[in-house]
Design a protein around this motif. Structure first.
Motif, PDB file in Angstrom:
ATOM      1  N   GLU A 253      -4.200 -22.226 -39.050  1.00  0.00           N
ATOM      2  CA  GLU A 253      -4.541 -22.893 -40.298  1.00  0.00           C
ATOM      3  C   GLU A 253      -3.364 -23.744 -40.761  1.00  0.00           C
ATOM      4  O   GLU A 253      -2.218 -23.278 -40.774  1.00  0.00           O
ATOM      5  CB  GLU A 253      -4.889 -21.878 -41.394  1.00  0.00           C
ATOM      6  CG  GLU A 253      -6.136 -21.058 -41.125  1.00  0.00           C
ATOM      7  CD  GLU A 253      -6.420 -20.076 -42.246  1.00  0.00           C
ATOM      8  OE1 GLU A 253      -5.795 -20.212 -43.305  1.00  0.00           O
ATOM      9  OE2 GLU A 253      -7.260 -19.184 -42.045  1.00  0.00           O
ATOM     10  N   SER A 254      -3.633 -24.984 -41.122  1.00  0.00           N
ATOM     11  CA  SER A 254      -2.584 -25.834 -41.677  1.00  0.00           C
ATOM     12  C   SER A 254      -2.259 -25.377 -43.092  1.00  0.00           C
ATOM     13  O   SER A 254      -3.126 -24.906 -43.821  1.00  0.00           O
ATOM     14  CB  SER A 254      -3.030 -27.297 -41.684  1.00  0.00           C
ATOM     15  OG  SER A 254      -4.225 -27.449 -42.432  1.00  0.00           O
ATOM     16  N   GLN A 255      -1.010 -25.501 -43.476  1.00  0.00           N
ATOM     17  CA  GLN A 255      -0.548 -25.041 -44.782  1.00  0.00           C
ATOM     18  C   GLN A 255      -0.048 -26.225 -45.609  1.00  0.00           C
ATOM     19  O   GLN A 255       1.112 -26.627 -45.534  1.00  0.00           O
ATOM     20  CB  GLN A 255       0.548 -23.987 -44.612  1.00  0.00           C
ATOM     21  CG  GLN A 255       0.076 -22.714 -43.952  1.00  0.00           C
ATOM     22  CD  GLN A 255      -1.008 -22.021 -44.759  1.00  0.00           C
ATOM     23  OE1 GLN A 255      -0.943 -21.956 -45.990  1.00  0.00           O
ATOM     24  NE2 GLN A 255      -2.004 -21.497 -44.061  1.00  0.00           N
ATOM     25  N   LYS A 256      -0.966 -26.803 -46.373  1.00  0.00           N
ATOM     26  CA  LYS A 256      -0.634 -27.948 -47.215  1.00  0.00           C
ATOM     27  C   LYS A 256      -0.444 -27.478 -48.654  1.00  0.00           C
ATOM     28  O   LYS A 256      -1.343 -26.857 -49.225  1.00  0.00           O
ATOM     29  CB  LYS A 256      -1.756 -28.991 -47.174  1.00  0.00           C
ATOM     30  CG  LYS A 256      -2.070 -29.520 -45.792  1.00  0.00           C
ATOM     31  CD  LYS A 256      -3.220 -30.522 -45.859  1.00  0.00           C
ATOM     32  CE  LYS A 256      -3.608 -31.018 -44.479  1.00  0.00           C
ATOM     33  NZ  LYS A 256      -4.734 -31.981 -44.532  1.00  0.00           N
TER      34      LYS A 256
ATOM     35  N   ASP B 123      10.282 -31.837 -45.151  1.00  0.00           N
ATOM     36  CA  ASP B 123      10.789 -32.122 -43.810  1.00  0.00           C
ATOM     37  C   ASP B 123       9.939 -31.546 -42.689  1.00  0.00           C
ATOM     38  O   ASP B 123      10.040 -31.993 -41.547  1.00  0.00           O
ATOM     39  CB  ASP B 123      12.218 -31.575 -43.659  1.00  0.00           C
ATOM     40  CG  ASP B 123      13.201 -32.297 -44.568  1.00  0.00           C
ATOM     41  OD1 ASP B 123      12.884 -33.433 -44.986  1.00  0.00           O
ATOM     42  OD2 ASP B 123      14.263 -31.715 -44.866  1.00  0.00           O
ATOM     43  N   ARG B 124       9.113 -30.546 -43.028  1.00  0.00           N
ATOM     44  CA  ARG B 124       8.378 -29.873 -41.956  1.00  0.00           C
ATOM     45  C   ARG B 124       6.918 -29.659 -42.358  1.00  0.00           C
ATOM     46  O   ARG B 124       6.592 -29.551 -43.554  1.00  0.00           O
ATOM     47  CB  ARG B 124       9.006 -28.520 -41.594  1.00  0.00           C
ATOM     48  CG  ARG B 124      10.502 -28.607 -41.278  1.00  0.00           C
ATOM     49  CD  ARG B 124      11.015 -27.331 -40.635  1.00  0.00           C
ATOM     50  NE  ARG B 124      10.494 -27.139 -39.287  1.00  0.00           N
ATOM     51  CZ  ARG B 124      10.990 -27.712 -38.198  1.00  0.00           C
ATOM     52  NH1 ARG B 124      12.028 -28.528 -38.284  1.00  0.00           N
ATOM     53  NH2 ARG B 124      10.467 -27.467 -37.011  1.00  0.00           N
ATOM     54  N   LEU B 125       6.040 -29.609 -41.360  1.00  0.00           N
ATOM     55  CA  LEU B 125       4.635 -29.258 -41.544  1.00  0.00           C
ATOM     56  C   LEU B 125       4.439 -27.833 -41.040  1.00  0.00           C
ATOM     57  O   LEU B 125       4.895 -27.493 -39.948  1.00  0.00           O
ATOM     58  CB  LEU B 125       3.731 -30.217 -40.766  1.00  0.00           C
ATOM     59  CG  LEU B 125       3.872 -31.708 -41.084  1.00  0.00           C
ATOM     60  CD1 LEU B 125       2.914 -32.522 -40.223  1.00  0.00           C
ATOM     61  CD2 LEU B 125       3.593 -31.964 -42.560  1.00  0.00           C
ATOM     62  N   TYR B 126       3.740 -27.020 -41.836  1.00  0.00           N
ATOM     63  CA  TYR B 126       3.633 -25.596 -41.529  1.00  0.00           C
ATOM     64  C   TYR B 126       2.191 -25.219 -41.172  1.00  0.00           C
ATOM     65  O   TYR B 126       1.221 -25.805 -41.667  1.00  0.00           O
ATOM     66  CB  TYR B 126       4.099 -24.769 -42.729  1.00  0.00           C
ATOM     67  CG  TYR B 126       5.588 -24.847 -42.976  1.00  0.00           C
ATOM     68  CD1 TYR B 126       6.451 -23.911 -42.428  1.00  0.00           C
ATOM     69  CD2 TYR B 126       6.130 -25.874 -43.750  1.00  0.00           C
ATOM     70  CE1 TYR B 126       7.828 -23.984 -42.657  1.00  0.00           C
ATOM     71  CE2 TYR B 126       7.490 -25.961 -43.978  1.00  0.00           C
ATOM     72  CZ  TYR B 126       8.337 -25.011 -43.428  1.00  0.00           C
ATOM     73  OH  TYR B 126       9.689 -25.093 -43.651  1.00  0.00           O
ATOM     74  N   TYR B 127       2.102 -24.188 -40.331  1.00  0.00           N
ATOM     75  CA  TYR B 127       0.817 -23.634 -39.906  1.00  0.00           C
ATOM     76  C   TYR B 127       0.954 -22.117 -39.849  1.00  0.00           C
ATOM     77  O   TYR B 127       2.036 -21.584 -39.576  1.00  0.00           O
ATOM     78  CB  TYR B 127       0.420 -24.128 -38.507  1.00  0.00           C
ATOM     79  CG  TYR B 127       0.386 -25.620 -38.340  1.00  0.00           C
ATOM     80  CD1 TYR B 127      -0.816 -26.320 -38.429  1.00  0.00           C
ATOM     81  CD2 TYR B 127       1.550 -26.345 -38.086  1.00  0.00           C
ATOM     82  CE1 TYR B 127      -0.848 -27.698 -38.268  1.00  0.00           C
ATOM     83  CE2 TYR B 127       1.525 -27.723 -37.936  1.00  0.00           C
ATOM     84  CZ  TYR B 127       0.325 -28.397 -38.022  1.00  0.00           C
ATOM     85  OH  TYR B 127       0.287 -29.754 -37.866  1.00  0.00           O
TER      86      TYR B 127
ATOM     87  N   ASP C 149      -1.221 -21.901 -49.202  1.00  0.00           N
ATOM     88  CA  ASP C 149      -1.857 -20.586 -49.101  1.00  0.00           C
ATOM     89  C   ASP C 149      -0.884 -19.557 -48.543  1.00  0.00           C
ATOM     90  O   ASP C 149      -0.913 -18.384 -48.931  1.00  0.00           O
ATOM     91  CB  ASP C 149      -3.093 -20.662 -48.209  1.00  0.00           C
ATOM     92  CG  ASP C 149      -4.276 -21.327 -48.894  1.00  0.00           C
ATOM     93  OD1 ASP C 149      -4.174 -21.597 -50.111  1.00  0.00           O
ATOM     94  OD2 ASP C 149      -5.292 -21.588 -48.228  1.00  0.00           O
ATOM     95  N   ALA C 150      -0.029 -19.974 -47.605  1.00  0.00           N
ATOM     96  CA  ALA C 150       0.947 -19.050 -47.019  1.00  0.00           C
ATOM     97  C   ALA C 150       1.909 -18.536 -48.085  1.00  0.00           C
ATOM     98  O   ALA C 150       2.240 -17.344 -48.132  1.00  0.00           O
ATOM     99  CB  ALA C 150       1.712 -19.739 -45.894  1.00  0.00           C
TER     100      ALA C 150
ATOM    101  N   ILE D  47       4.484 -21.035 -38.157  1.00  0.00           N
ATOM    102  CA  ILE D  47       5.147 -21.979 -37.272  1.00  0.00           C
ATOM    103  C   ILE D  47       5.279 -23.300 -38.013  1.00  0.00           C
ATOM    104  O   ILE D  47       4.594 -23.526 -39.018  1.00  0.00           O
ATOM    105  CB  ILE D  47       4.372 -22.172 -35.949  1.00  0.00           C
ATOM    106  CG1 ILE D  47       3.013 -22.841 -36.205  1.00  0.00           C
ATOM    107  CG2 ILE D  47       4.203 -20.850 -35.218  1.00  0.00           C
ATOM    108  CD1 ILE D  47       2.255 -23.194 -34.935  1.00  0.00           C
ATOM    109  N   SER D  48       6.162 -24.170 -37.540  1.00  0.00           N
ATOM    110  CA  SER D  48       6.351 -25.456 -38.226  1.00  0.00           C
ATOM    111  C   SER D  48       6.704 -26.547 -37.230  1.00  0.00           C
ATOM    112  O   SER D  48       7.192 -26.284 -36.127  1.00  0.00           O
ATOM    113  CB  SER D  48       7.438 -25.347 -39.295  1.00  0.00           C
ATOM    114  OG  SER D  48       8.709 -25.175 -38.698  1.00  0.00           O
ATOM    115  N   VAL D  49       6.467 -27.795 -37.649  1.00  0.00           N
ATOM    116  CA  VAL D  49       6.753 -28.980 -36.847  1.00  0.00           C
ATOM    117  C   VAL D  49       7.630 -29.913 -37.670  1.00  0.00           C
ATOM    118  O   VAL D  49       7.384 -30.141 -38.862  1.00  0.00           O
ATOM    119  CB  VAL D  49       5.447 -29.697 -36.435  1.00  0.00           C
ATOM    120  CG1 VAL D  49       5.744 -30.994 -35.704  1.00  0.00           C
ATOM    121  CG2 VAL D  49       4.582 -28.782 -35.577  1.00  0.00           C
ATOM    122  N   ASP D  50       8.670 -30.467 -37.043  1.00  0.00           N
ATOM    123  CA  ASP D  50       9.575 -31.404 -37.703  1.00  0.00           C
ATOM    124  C   ASP D  50       8.840 -32.723 -37.958  1.00  0.00           C
ATOM    125  O   ASP D  50       8.286 -33.328 -37.039  1.00  0.00           O
ATOM    126  CB  ASP D  50      10.793 -31.637 -36.812  1.00  0.00           C
ATOM    127  CG  ASP D  50      11.893 -32.407 -37.540  1.00  0.00           C
ATOM    128  OD1 ASP D  50      11.582 -33.074 -38.558  1.00  0.00           O
ATOM    129  OD2 ASP D  50      13.043 -32.348 -37.098  1.00  0.00           O
TER     130      ASP D  50
END
Length: 833
Positions: free
Chosen positions: A116-119, A29-33, A293-294, A69-72
């Motif tokens: 950094e993006s967290q994929k 549901d969310r993209l994390y950084y 990575d997070a 942080i995260s984005v919906d």
């Protein structure tokens, strides 16, 4: 009433455990950084999240300078996931650029150094045996022990030869586990001495009480009757499914349970017993699905005040092709564990060396096992032989027992009372070592991460002494790239730990070697013996004054940061040769590694020179003896010596000698090949990608280790964890060596003479034209030297000396070498020395 009260206490306890768990992350549901703030500015991270229209998730685990942080995803339906990541990163860069133009408006952005993006991805693999390969025929066992083997032998379990001794031992220790008879790695009744030598430790009541070993792995069956009494729920978490407990959920979620059984299987009537059967085990599940990575970083620090030892039987793929390492937030987490774990004594990270031996893989290419912050454990079989799957490397400290010679490890399996006799690979060796370390910490909990490594070096027992890689060291010990310092011996290490004097803080000495020009690596391809004397060599001299200034009293680890370009990376073998003729093979040839990436600021580590006197010449030798059509060159390298600080050290150590303090040196060369390096310069500052600060937090905290990654963009951020000395990347004057100095001296005299003659002639010409000084009206704007022009404004045609600007300015303190263009350029502002 009592029952209700008991249930209430249990409920409150569980609530407290679960309340301390990480906030679950939903990657669907969310993209994390992650945001990196070197100063740990919480307010700046929150403000940045607002500017990016993101939700602030808080601090990342135990890392004080990383935030999440995260984005919906629902808010970005018009963009793909990759486009959204790119959009957010571009937005951050735009904000940072805006701040640089108008600092008053966005003062918080300056406190954030990186995003950094967290994929989630699957980058780590379990180090279980490679079943697709047939088990190889092992070398014969030599029954006749040599004098050297006898001298280095363990306090062997010869008591087993006495009738009834084994049964008497089991009775004395009250061991009733039916599977104990199958645990040859604990007591080997067939090959006497080929076990971890544990019974003498247990007889003293040393069984691991008070120590927690956490399995960073897949699931851990905490409901197993062999583990439930020793399970430590408070130190456990599932980072794959983001649930409080690491329950096995998949058909192959058995790896963590098997490893946990080796360490702390309860002494009962189920299966066998663990090495430290009164220690606690926690489970942190990270290997059963993709992970960011997070998440990995948080897992490596998870409850690091309660969890003492982290057993890690995984790493990058063992296929002989990969060069990979923890970087960014993951690297920071390892350093954070070393600095702050166990109340500052440092987390004990135990890593399996890897199962890529059949593919020519080498644990120096794995940044987890190649790190000085971890204890790398390899495998031997029940006959004491090196199994075909086990990797070798200069970073390996010890070995212990695992599968091979038609034997495997018997341990606990998933299920109420399930057991297995098919555990193996270096995956099985690392947990045995973790269990032994739990025994040590149970009697000396204050020992540091470096103390544990020193105890391994001092007490390991050399085995298979007919192997020709064993080297006798100046310290009086022996080392082998296949076996490290030898087999881990529980009795010896525990006995040594009882009286071990805790090490003083760590210090280091860093010296770069940066040639004026990239050095071609000569091709040594041939059908016969390779003459390594014709290989490319580069030497860094270490003086007693440099060692004293750094406060280095006892050498421990050595790291070598290299920047090497090559069209087929796997062809290279790299050796480090010490002043005492001790050679570490830091890189071995890998026939499957066809990468054209070379080694872009990769840091190799070796433990082979422990306790060696560092004074003298250290030589890097690069051998390229395959595929002559694939070539390469050395750009630069840096030698860093790590060890214990001197007891009489006062003031701040000088970790990086200035230019004037560095002796000039000529690299070894060969008259047979023009490609061999003969003249180099020593740069006074470290290579930019390896610069770092030091750590001064407490008596056991280290200086930051160079990042183990080709991507050096994040290194300054990583080194935030250790700030005592400011290592700025200021270009210093390059000191030439050898014949170059003579050329410069002679050339300077000739130039000065020619300039004097020209000046006298010019003064005479000015006098004839009526000038007292050079004409000023036609100077070229911005040019360093005025152009001589005649009275009509045209340039005078004169004969000029053929002068090489590079030579004529080589000693100028205001000039530095433009590596990109191969010419001299002016340095201004902070770039001047």
């Amino acid at each position: 009433m009592v029952r209700l009260l008991a249930l209430g206490v249990i409920s409150v306890a569980l609530q407290l455990v679960f309340a301390a768990q990480p906030v679950p992350r939903n990657y669907n549901d969310r993209l994390y950084y992650t945001l990196h703030s070197p100063s740990g500015n919480h307010e700046a991270a929150e403000h940045t999240a607002q500017l990016l229209n993101a939700r602030f998730e808080g601090k990342l685990g135990e890392l004080d300078n990383h935030f999440l942080i995260s984005v919906d995803r629902r808010s970005i339906q018009s963009r793909s996931e990759d486009d959204e990541y790119a959009h957010t990163l571009a937005a951050f860069q735009s904000l940072a650029q805006e701040h640089s133009l108008n600092k008053r408006s966005l003062n918080h952005i300056s406190a954030i150094s990186a995003i950094e993006s967290q994929k989630p991805q699957r980058r780590l693999v379990k180090r279980i045996p490679i079943d697709t390969l047939a088990e190889r025929q092992d070398p014969p066992v030599h029954e006749n022990q040599s004098e050297e083997e006898a001298a280095n032998a363990k306090p062997v379990t010869s008591w087993l030869e006495k009738p009834g001794a084994y049964l008497a031992m089991k009775s004395k220790l009250d061991i009733k586990d039916a599977g104990f008879d199958n645990q040859w790695h604990l007591v080997n009744r067939e090959q006497y001495g080929n076990d971890i030598n544990i019974t003498g430790v247990w007889e003293q009541g040393i069984t691991g009480k008070g120590v927690v070993v956490v399995l960073l792995d897949d699931g851990l069956d905490y409901e197993s009757n062999d583990l439930k009494d020793n399970f430590f729920a408070e130190g456990s978490y599932d980072f794959n499914d983001h649930t409080p407990l690491p329950k096995p959920r998949l058909f192959d979620d058995n790896h963590g349970t098997r490893c946990a059984g080796e360490i702390a299987a309860v002494k009962n009537d189920v299966c066998g017993v663990g090495v430290a059967y009164d220690a606690k085990v926690a489970g942190v599940r990270i290997l059963s699905a993709e992970i960011s990575d997070a998440d990995e970083a948080e897992a490596l620090n998870y409850k690091f005040q309660e969890n003492d030892i982290y057993s890690c039987s995984w790493g990058p793929p063992d296929n002989g092709e990969v060069v990979d390492a923890p970087k960014g937030v993951v690297y920071d987490a390892i350093v954070n564990g070393i600095n702050k774990g166990r109340a500052g004594n440092g987390t004990i990270f135990v890593f399996a060396s890897g199962n890529g031996g059949a593919f020519d893989d080498n644990c120096n290419f794995d940044g987890y096992t190649n790190s000085m912050y971890t204890i790398t454990v390899g495998a031997v079989d029940r006959l004491g032989n090196h199994p075909y799957y086990a990797e070798k490397c200069a970073a390996q400290l010890v070995v212990t027992y695992s599968s091979g010679s038609n034997s495997r490890i018997y341990t606990t399996d998933v299920g109420k009372e399930s057991c297995t006799d098919s555990h193996g690979g270096t995956s099985a060796a690392a947990p045995l070592a973790a269990g032994v370390f739990a025994l040590v910490l149970s009697i000396r909990p204050e020992l540091s991460w470096r103390d544990m490594q020193y105890l391994c070096v001092k007490t390991a027992v050399p085995i298979s002494l007919d192997d020709d890689d064993w080297a006798h060291l100046p310290s009086g010990r022996m080392f082998n790239h296949q076996f490290g310092y030898g087999s881990l011996d529980a009795y010896r290490i525990v006995e040594e730990a009882k009286t071990h004097q805790k090490l003083r803080p760590q210090t280091y000495l860093e010296v770069p070697r940066e040639p004026q020009h990239p050095q071609p690596i000569p091709d040594l391809t041939g059908h016969g013996h390779v003459d390594i004397t014709k290989a490319l060599t580069s030497t860094i001299p270490i003086t007693a004054d440099m060692v004293k200034a750094a406060g280095l009293s006892k050498l421990e680890h050595i790291t070598i940061n290299v920047d090497i370009e090559h069209e087929r990376r796997g062809d290279l073998e790299i050796l480090l040769e010490s002043p005492h003729n001790v050679t570490s093979q830091v890189a071995a040839r890998r026939r499957f590694d066809v990468s054209k990436d070379g080694f872009a600021n990769w840091t190799f580590m070796t433990v082979k020179h422990w306790d060696e006197d560092p004074v003298g010449n250290w030589t890097l030798r690069i051998i390229d003896a395959f595929n002559p059509q694939e070539t390469g060159k050395l750009i630069h390298w840096t030698l860093t010596l790590w060890g214990e600080i001197a007891v009489d050290m006062t003031g701040e150590p000088n970790h990086r000698p200035v230019a004037g303090a560095l002796p000039t040196s000529t690299a070894q060369s060969s008259s047979e090949t023009s490609a061999t390096q003969s003249v180099e310069e020593i740069s006074a500052s470290p290579v930019a990608t390896a610069s770092q600060s030091d750590t001064t937090t407490g008596g056991t905290s280290p200086a930051a280790e160079p990042a183990q990654t080709p991507n050096a963009d994040h290194i300054d951020a990583e080194l935030e964890t250790s700030p005592a000395v400011n290592g700025t990347n200021v270009p210093e004057r390059i000191v030439s060596t050898g014949s170059t100095v003579a050329y410069i001296a002679v050339g300077s005299i000739l130039i000065l003479a020619a300039a004097s003659i020209a000046y006298v002639a010019k003064r005479k010409a000015w006098a004839e034209k009526g000038y007292r000084e050079p004409p000023m009206s036609n100077r070229t704007e911005g040019y360093e030297f005025d152009l001589f022009v005649d009275d009509e404004g045209s340039e005078e045609e004169e004969e000029e000396d053929d002068i090489d600007d590079g030579d004529s300015h080589a000693e100028s303190p205001m000039l530095g070498r433009d590596k990109g263009k191969g010419k001299m350029v002016h340095q201004t502002g902070t770039d001047s020395p």
